[in-house]
Scaffold this active site. Structure first.
Site, PDB file in Angstrom:
ATOM      1  N   LYS A  81     -43.043   3.665  27.582  1.00 23.57           N
ATOM      2  CA  LYS A  81     -43.749   2.782  28.520  1.00 23.57           C
ATOM      3  C   LYS A  81     -45.238   2.662  28.230  1.00 23.57           C
ATOM      4  O   LYS A  81     -45.896   1.808  28.785  1.00 23.57           O
ATOM      5  CB  LYS A  81     -43.570   3.325  29.938  1.00 23.57           C
ATOM      6  CG  LYS A  81     -42.156   3.155  30.457  1.00 23.57           C
ATOM      7  CD  LYS A  81     -42.121   3.385  31.937  1.00 23.57           C
ATOM      8  CE  LYS A  81     -40.745   3.833  32.361  1.00 23.57           C
ATOM      9  NZ  LYS A  81     -40.768   4.741  33.469  1.00 23.57           N
ATOM     10  N   ASP A 122     -40.327   0.248  16.516  1.00 25.30           N
ATOM     11  CA  ASP A 122     -41.236  -0.899  16.418  1.00 25.30           C
ATOM     12  C   ASP A 122     -42.360  -0.856  17.464  1.00 25.30           C
ATOM     13  O   ASP A 122     -43.500  -1.188  17.158  1.00 25.30           O
ATOM     14  CB  ASP A 122     -40.461  -2.229  16.465  1.00 25.30           C
ATOM     15  CG  ASP A 122     -39.648  -2.386  17.728  1.00 25.30           C
ATOM     16  OD1 ASP A 122     -39.370  -1.377  18.394  1.00 25.30           O
ATOM     17  OD2 ASP A 122     -39.287  -3.529  18.056  1.00 25.30           O
ATOM     18  N   ILE A 145     -32.317   5.039  16.491  1.00 29.14           N
ATOM     19  CA  ILE A 145     -30.871   4.986  16.270  1.00 29.14           C
ATOM     20  C   ILE A 145     -30.465   3.559  15.913  1.00 29.14           C
ATOM     21  O   ILE A 145     -29.422   3.329  15.327  1.00 29.14           O
ATOM     22  CB  ILE A 145     -30.059   5.478  17.496  1.00 29.14           C
ATOM     23  CG1 ILE A 145     -30.294   4.594  18.723  1.00 29.14           C
ATOM     24  CG2 ILE A 145     -30.334   6.941  17.798  1.00 29.14           C
ATOM     25  CD1 ILE A 145     -29.229   4.743  19.799  1.00 29.14           C
ATOM     26  N   ASP A 146     -31.303   2.569  16.281  1.00 28.61           N
ATOM     27  CA  ASP A 146     -30.937   1.156  16.086  1.00 28.61           C
ATOM     28  C   ASP A 146     -30.995   0.725  14.621  1.00 28.61           C
ATOM     29  O   ASP A 146     -30.433  -0.313  14.266  1.00 28.61           O
ATOM     30  CB  ASP A 146     -31.875   0.248  16.894  1.00 28.61           C
ATOM     31  CG  ASP A 146     -31.901   0.596  18.365  1.00 28.61           C
ATOM     32  OD1 ASP A 146     -30.909   1.158  18.858  1.00 28.61           O
ATOM     33  OD2 ASP A 146     -32.923   0.316  19.022  1.00 28.61           O
ATOM     34  N   HIS A 291     -26.483   6.568  26.413  1.00 25.37           N
ATOM     35  CA  HIS A 291     -27.417   7.510  25.805  1.00 25.37           C
ATOM     36  C   HIS A 291     -26.764   8.692  25.092  1.00 25.37           C
ATOM     37  O   HIS A 291     -27.483   9.453  24.442  1.00 25.37           O
ATOM     38  CB  HIS A 291     -28.407   7.999  26.866  1.00 25.37           C
ATOM     39  CG  HIS A 291     -29.335   6.903  27.303  1.00 25.37           C
ATOM     40  ND1 HIS A 291     -28.975   5.981  28.257  1.00 25.37           N
ATOM     41  CD2 HIS A 291     -30.576   6.558  26.893  1.00 25.37           C
ATOM     42  CE1 HIS A 291     -29.969   5.120  28.416  1.00 25.37           C
ATOM     43  NE2 HIS A 291     -30.947   5.438  27.604  1.00 25.37           N
TER      44      HIS A 291
HETATM   45  O1  F6P Z   1     -34.066   1.800  20.833  1.00 30.09           O
HETATM   46  C1  F6P Z   1     -33.163   2.822  21.147  1.00 30.09           C
HETATM   47  C2  F6P Z   1     -32.364   2.452  22.372  1.00 30.09           C
HETATM   48  O2  F6P Z   1     -31.450   3.498  22.645  1.00 30.09           O
HETATM   49  C3  F6P Z   1     -31.624   1.123  22.283  1.00 30.09           C
HETATM   50  O3  F6P Z   1     -30.471   1.184  21.482  1.00 30.09           O
HETATM   51  C4  F6P Z   1     -31.383   0.832  23.733  1.00 30.09           C
HETATM   52  O4  F6P Z   1     -31.242  -0.554  23.934  1.00 30.09           O
HETATM   53  C5  F6P Z   1     -32.636   1.344  24.394  1.00 30.09           C
HETATM   54  O5  F6P Z   1     -33.198   2.299  23.499  1.00 30.09           O
HETATM   55  C6  F6P Z   1     -32.408   1.997  25.741  1.00 30.09           C
HETATM   56  O6  F6P Z   1     -33.639   2.338  26.269  1.00 30.09           O
HETATM   57  P1  F6P Z   1     -33.823   3.301  27.523  1.00 30.09           P
HETATM   58  O7  F6P Z   1     -33.690   4.710  27.048  1.00 30.09           O
HETATM   59  O8  F6P Z   1     -35.195   2.992  28.023  1.00 30.09           O
HETATM   60  O9  F6P Z   1     -32.758   2.956  28.513  1.00 30.09           O
END
Ligand code: F6P
Length: 367
Positions: A81, A122, A145-146, A291
């Site tokens: 954030k 990114d 992980i993406d 997650h």
């Molecule tokens: O970028 C990693 C990731 O796990 C994405 O695959 C997913 O869309 C996002 O983060 C989820 O974010 P958060 O942990 O804020 O829910």
């Protein structure tokens, strides 16, 4: 912490964005190389850019990073954030988004940081690119992980996430075949289909849906019905959270205020289960992995990649290079300027060899 300073005596290290298996392995590699080989002071910045903004940092000793190679998560904490360009500050009772890069510079100088190793995706690299303009020096390490960072053929964390997703796909086969159902497994990946493609192929999914190829419901329903007619009374669909129907929109689970990328995707598996049940009259169940893909101990591949990346990042800084991202190209380590990749993502090419291979073995991509 000016660019003119050549000698590095103290380095900062931070982990930004979502957590990911292998973060601790990078922290360990950077810190151990820095202490063992160069006798540097290493300062851990807590909770990503938040720690830099709020001056929450602590010195890391050799012992602090011992025995963390196999641990998931990050011993430094992280945040997705805190954007130094748009940080929420309350002034006269009103909350405004302010540019707090000067605070970051001030705090870094007070801690004597000569350079910062930023481990992230990114959003973290975009933050580093904006902080470079203040004179701070960075070396980026590609995490997510993406697997969607440009410039590198792989990011650490991806392999572990694919293994977790593949394991889940393997497991739903039992219920799918016993109950003659369509099981739909939703994986993460944001706007890129790397996890879905790799886990889908590895898990032998009948249908793989990725953001890069919009799907048509009729195509999927015809495909699973045909399988049924041929005696295969179940189907496995792996769907990326960012997949969408042709002419439709991605399914947004929630928006997160003050996040550099506020959109959180999720729920396409539920929509698909409903739509396929209605149209194909086959019983469907949706499984959203969420997650769990970011958790657990990193795979051997991610541990070695993270160790190489961390060591290389430090060596590059010591060799006088900065404001670059460590990458792997054709199996070799290298760096690219942070400015060239900040704010960009790498999606799956529609003609990717693995898509072609999957199509050849009968996988449907919904188009
Ligand atoms: O970028 C990693 C990731 O796990 C994405 O695959 C997913 O869309 C996002 O983060 C989820 O974010 P958060 O942990 O804020 O829910």
């Amino acid at each position: 912490m000016a660019q003119k300073k050549q000698t590095i005596k103290t380095i900062g290290i931070l982990t930004g964005g979502g957590d990911c298996p292998g973060l601790n392995a990078v922290i360990r590699a950077v810190t151990k190389t820095a202490i063992n080989r160069y006798d540097l002071r290493v300062i851990g910045i807590l909770d990503g850019y938040l720690g830099l903004i709020e001056k929450r940092m602590k010195e890391l000793s050799y012992n602090d990073v011992s025995n963390i190679l196999t641990q998931g998560g990050t011993i430094l904490g992280t945040s997705n954030k805190a954007d130094p360009l748009k940080f929420p500050v309350t002034l006269d009772g009103k909350c405004r988004l302010c540019d707090v890069r000067d605070n970051c510079l001030h705090n870094a100088e007070e801690m004597g940081l000569d350079a910062i190793v930023a481990i992230g995706g990114d959003g973290t690299m975009a933050g580093a690119a904006s902080l470079i303009q203040t004179g701070l020096r960075f070396m980026g390490v590609p995490k997510t992980i993406d697997n969607d960072l440009p410039g590198t053929e792989v990011t650490f964390g991806f392999n572990t996430a694919v293994m977790t997703a593949t394991d889940a796909i393997d497991k739903v086969h039992t219920t799918a075949s016993s109950h003659h159902r369509v099981m739909i497994v939703e994986v993460m990946g944001r706007y890129a289909g790397w996890i879905a493609l790799h886990a889908g192929v590895a898990g032998g999914s009948d249908v793989i849906l990725i953001p890069e190829i919009s799907y048509t419901l009729d195509v999927i329903c015809d495909f699973v019905r045909q399988r049924s007619r041929r005696g295969k009374r179940y189907s496995i669909i792996t769907v990326a959270e960012g997949a969408k129907e042709k002419g439709g929109k991605m399914v947004v689970k929630k928006t997160v205020k003050n996040s550099p990328d506020p959109i959180r995707l999720g729920g396409i598996a539920n929509k698909l289960a409903y739509d396929i049940e209605q149209q194909a009259k086959l019983e469907c169940r949706a499984v959203i992995l969420g997650h769990v893909q970011r958790g657990g101990t990193p795979s051997a591949f991610d541990r070695t990649l993270a160790t190489s990346f961390g060591n290389y990042a430090l060596e590059q800084l010591m060799a006088g290079h900065n404001n670059r991202l460590v990458v792997r190209r054709h199996g070799e380590l290298d760096t690219v300027p942070l400015s060239t990749i900040a704010g960009k993502i790498r999606t799956v090419p529609r003609n990717h060899q693995l898509i072609e291979a999957a199509r050849a073995v009968g996988t449907c991509f919904g188009n």
